[in-house]
Each structure stands twice: as C-alpha cells, then as structure tokens.
Design a protein around this motif. Sequence first.
Motif, PDB file in Angstrom:
ATOM      1  N   PRO A   1     -18.072  10.230 -34.745  1.00  0.00           N
ATOM      2  CA  PRO A   1     -17.067   9.555 -35.587  1.00  0.00           C
ATOM      3  C   PRO A   1     -16.172   8.768 -34.361  1.00  0.00           C
ATOM      4  N   THR A   2     -15.997   7.477 -34.235  1.00  0.00           N
ATOM      5  CA  THR A   2     -15.380   6.882 -33.522  1.00  0.00           C
ATOM      6  C   THR A   2     -14.385   6.082 -34.201  1.00  0.00           C
ATOM      7  N   TYR A   3     -13.021   5.972 -33.434  1.00  0.00           N
ATOM      8  CA  TYR A   3     -11.889   4.931 -34.142  1.00  0.00           C
ATOM      9  C   TYR A   3     -11.484   4.223 -32.999  1.00  0.00           C
ATOM     10  N   CYS A   4     -11.243   2.825 -33.343  1.00  0.00           N
ATOM     11  CA  CYS A   4     -10.684   1.895 -32.248  1.00  0.00           C
ATOM     12  C   CYS A   4      -9.269   2.341 -31.845  1.00  0.00           C
ATOM     13  N   CYS A   5      -9.135   2.411 -30.511  1.00  0.00           N
ATOM     14  CA  CYS A   5      -7.750   2.665 -29.714  1.00  0.00           C
ATOM     15  C   CYS A   5      -6.675   1.849 -29.877  1.00  0.00           C
ATOM     16  N   VAL A   6      -7.040   0.581 -30.715  1.00  0.00           N
ATOM     17  CA  VAL A   6      -6.155  -0.327 -30.853  1.00  0.00           C
ATOM     18  C   VAL A   6      -5.632  -0.753 -32.303  1.00  0.00           C
ATOM     19  N   CYS A   7      -6.673  -0.786 -33.330  1.00  0.00           N
ATOM     20  CA  CYS A   7      -6.260  -1.061 -34.563  1.00  0.00           C
ATOM     21  C   CYS A   7      -6.653   0.258 -35.410  1.00  0.00           C
ATOM     22  N   ALA A   8      -7.004   1.375 -34.874  1.00  0.00           N
ATOM     23  CA  ALA A   8      -7.191   2.629 -35.540  1.00  0.00           C
ATOM     24  C   ALA A   8      -8.248   2.590 -36.589  1.00  0.00           C
ATOM     25  N   GLN A   9      -9.006   1.384 -36.499  1.00  0.00           N
ATOM     26  CA  GLN A   9     -10.159   1.489 -37.545  1.00  0.00           C
ATOM     27  C   GLN A   9     -11.292   2.151 -37.295  1.00  0.00           C
ATOM     28  N   HIS A  10     -11.912   2.843 -38.214  1.00  0.00           N
ATOM     29  CA  HIS A  10     -13.314   3.460 -37.976  1.00  0.00           C
ATOM     30  C   HIS A  10     -14.359   2.394 -37.495  1.00  0.00           C
ATOM     31  N   ILE A  11     -14.898   2.620 -36.473  1.00  0.00           N
ATOM     32  CA  ILE A  11     -16.002   1.748 -35.906  1.00  0.00           C
ATOM     33  C   ILE A  11     -17.187   2.421 -35.522  1.00  0.00           C
ATOM     34  N   LEU A  12     -18.342   1.802 -35.697  1.00  0.00           N
ATOM     35  CA  LEU A  12     -19.806   2.198 -35.576  1.00  0.00           C
ATOM     36  C   LEU A  12     -20.274   1.766 -34.254  1.00  0.00           C
ATOM     37  N   GLN A  13     -19.839   0.594 -33.789  1.00  0.00           N
ATOM     38  CA  GLN A  13     -20.335   0.068 -32.384  1.00  0.00           C
ATOM     39  C   GLN A  13     -19.076  -0.709 -31.911  1.00  0.00           C
TER      40      GLN A  13
END
Length: 567
Positions: free
Chosen positions: A71-83
């Motif tokens: 499970p990964t989250y964007c370090c800029v927008c803090a949204q959950h991302i799959l790719q």
Amino acid sequence: MEGERRPVPGPPAEGLLADGHLILWTLCSVLLPVFITFWCSLQRSRRQLHRRDIFRKSKHGWRDTDLFSQPTYCCVCAQHILQGAFCDCCGLRVDEGCLKKADKRFQCKEIMLKNEGKASDAMPHHWIRGNVPLCSYCVICKQQCGNQPKLCDYRCIWCQKTVHDECMKNSLKNEKCDFGEFKNIIIPPSYLTSINQMRKDKKTDYEVLASKFGKQWTPVIILANSRSGTNMGEGLLGEFRILLNPVQVFDVTKTPPIKALQLCTLLPYYSTRVLVCGGDGTVGWVLDAVDEMKIKGQEKYIPQVAVLPLGTGNDLSNTLGWGTGYAGEIPVAQVLRNVMEADGIKLDRWKVQITNKGYYNLRKPKEFTMNNYFSIGPDALMALNFHAHREKAPSLFSSRILNKAVYLFYGTKDCLVQECKDLNKKVELELDGEQVQLPNLEGIIVLNIGYWGGGCRLWEGMGDETYPLARHDDGLLEVVGVYGSFHCAQIQVKLANPFRIGQAHTVRLILKCSMMPMQVDGEPWAQGPCTVTITHKTHASVLYFSGEQTDDDISSASDQEDIKETE
C-alpha cells in the motif's frame, strides 16, 4: 396493350436505407475501436516521453512502476496510488502527475555535501514522510510505524530509522544522523566533500581523514550486473542505493569495473570490500580489474571480493560459501551483514595459454585467466551450444531454471550423438611435465575450485572412493576425466565418480587433430589443433562466508577431519 412491357419495380427505398445503416454501423464498430486504441497509444507515448524528460532532468533516480508491491501513498498529494514512480536512491514515491512538484519540493540523497564548510563528523537526519518499510518500529516509543491507511510517519534515508508523526519532536528533527546499522560500510557525504577539498588543495594524505572514522570503518562497494542470470541486478541496484551512499553502487554494464574500483583509491588502505552481484563471469571480470590495479601500482587499495550469485552455475560463489543462487530469499540488508561478517581468504588464479598449431611465429598465443575450471569435451560442447542460442535470443534465457533445462537438452542430445568420443586418441596430457596415459575418455576437466557443473563436488566424489577436499589456495590443479554426457549426468546426481587423473602445478594439453569444444569458466569456443598450457598466475583476495554451507560442505568437511585424524 398486351405487347407493352411493364416496368420492373426497383428495390424499395427502405431496404437501401437499412443496408446503408448496416454498413455504417459495421464501419463504426470496426474503426472506432481502432481509433480509440490508436489515440490511447498516442497518449501513452506522450506520457512516456514526458516522464522520460522529467527523469532525465531530475536529481532523483526515478523509476516507473505499473503496480507497487505494498500500500503506497503519494508523498506530494497524500492520495493512495497503485502505480506511479519511485526514487531508487531515497525511496520517494509519487503519482505520475506529481512528479514535477516532487522534484521541486524534495531533495534526494546527497553523495557530497553542498556546503563544504560543514563539520565532517556531523550530519542531520534526512527525513522522508510516509511509505515506511513494513514491520518498522518508532525509535522513540518502540511501537510499529506505518500501520495507518494514510501518508504518515517518517524515515531517515541514511540511517533508516523510523518515527511516528506525533513522536517527531524538535530535538529529534535537529538530531545528528549516525548512519545507523551500516555506518561502518557507508561512505559519508562529508568524507567525499573533504576529499574533494583536499584534491583542490593538492593534498593526498587521505589516511589522516579516514582515521576519524576508526579502524572498524570498512566501506563496501557494490558492482552489479543488471543482465546476469535472472535479471535481478537492476532491482538490487536500487535496494543497495537506498541503504548506502549511491556513489558506492555501480552497474558494470554502464561503468566498467576498472573505472568503478578507482573509488578504492580514495579510501583507507586495505579496508575496502567489494560485493559482486552477478554470475561467475562477472566475478572474473572484476578480479581482472583488480589485477589491473596491481599493475598500476595500487596494491594498497586492493579490495576483498564477495559474491551475490545471480548467474546460472555460480560454482565459484558456492565454493566461497555464498550459495548456489540468489532469488531474493533473504533481504538485501542481511546480505550486507553477511559481507561484514565474512572472512578474507586467498583464491588461486591461473593463466591459460593457447598456442595454435602451425602458427607459432605468425599468431600471438591466446591467453585467458581461469578462476574455476578449464575443460575439453561434452560439458564444453553443452556450454557452446547454449551460448550460441543465447546470443541469438538473450531475452529467452532470463530464467535460471530454463537455462539449466536447455543444458539438460543438449546433454541428452550429446548422449546420442557422442561428438567428443575417442578424445584420448586426439590429445596428449602432461602433468608437471610427465605424460599421462589416458583411458577411452570423452572429456577432460581441470579444476581450481571444489564445485563444478552447478553444484557438484567433482574431485571428492562419493561412496567408498572419496578423496581429500580440493583447495582453491594450494597452488594445485585437480584433473579428472569423464566418459561422456551420460557419465556427467550420473556424477551430478551422485551415481558415479569421475576418472581421477591427478593433481599438478602445471598442466599441458596437446590437441593433435580435429576441432574440439573448449571452455574456461563457462566461456566456450571451438578450437582447432593447439597446445594448452595452464600455469599459476596470481592470488586474489576474496571473502568466504561460512553461514551458507550446504550438506555436501558439512559432510566433506567431516570427511576431511576423519582423514586428518587417521593420519
């Protein structure tokens, strides 16, 4: 009138209109998907070009992925991302649309400090928020980090310490980084900054600078072949860059070993260790570069070499205790711990000189350096056929299991054809100047190390005919013969022993007629009439890890102890 013809009625207008609609819908159903596919492909190509442009200009080591492994989250927008994309130096993870913002907002690992006036022994933490490793714990409260479904908690990209958001105090933010568990193998940016300043001042006394880090400081340089065996090298490069200073990690397909090893000349004498990630061929390439350092008069900077086996056979790494093959079964951090714990030993290296018959005055003899073994016969033929097909389609030979299956296929084929039969009539063999009478053999193998053929102990054998352990540092070669491909297969499954010819310091083999397959350390070729002379060349400093002993190693060691006791 009866003689008049009546006009033939035409097709109704409704029918023509229906046919036109049918044709139109058919064209739409065919062309529309084609158009959509073409448009999507065009947009994908544009996005790829845009990403590559950002990657090229960025100071981060960006790599894109279609699916993150956790499970990964964007370090800029803090949204959950799959790719998206991740930096294989600092571990930053971002969505594709946030790449430019991440470049401006976050710094990557600095291989050298920008401010040369900073103290050489003090460096602040470099914190990155979110996406901390699984099962990591806070250095303040000792509770698990990263267990909330959002962008949370911090990780230092140098010492790898993690801390909760609420535990991140001002004192911790301003705390100096000690580089954590691997501080004794990391090259600090401050050290390289000081080296750069000394070179500007035309000073070369690096030992005084290195003494500040203590005698326990033994930097490790990573040399990985991204094309070896299972093609794991590229992923390993990123994992090592995260744990170490990126300046310590090299891809030998882009930076040759002789150039990468010049980093040793900036480090303390006799302190550097090199981890080679690749097959036995890559290890030989690195050891050749080490020999070049000796020729240049850089003996004081010669490193000790460890191996992370990524090739197919990996006989040298198996002999040195590093296992038969790495497939990610242990984490990279544990690999570094093993390198730190390994013991230094010597490895014999041999010169193989081949003089073609009839061209003594016209052609210069070919020379090879041998670490593992030299052979003529069926195993060299299998290697020659394998390499010929791998050169035609290298992408098909990225699996270690598939590679061994191809070897098995060619071995089975040679059992039926027997291309190397009557070898004893075609060659003459001399051990330390004395000619040896040979039985009806198909192959001769000259061994420097204990393992052969992907994990088989050839010289010791099995059953009641076991011999003392072959050593790789005694200046002796072990020479054995095989009766064919089927005999090789029997030896590998411990159903037979080789024909032991003897041990020698110098081996001379004369091929009197015909073309025969030969190989040195898995590099095969077809050879005409010639004289092969094998003599001792030098010693290499390598690292032996005792924690990866196999059952064969343990049983062979116990047999050796029994022999010593009887003596």
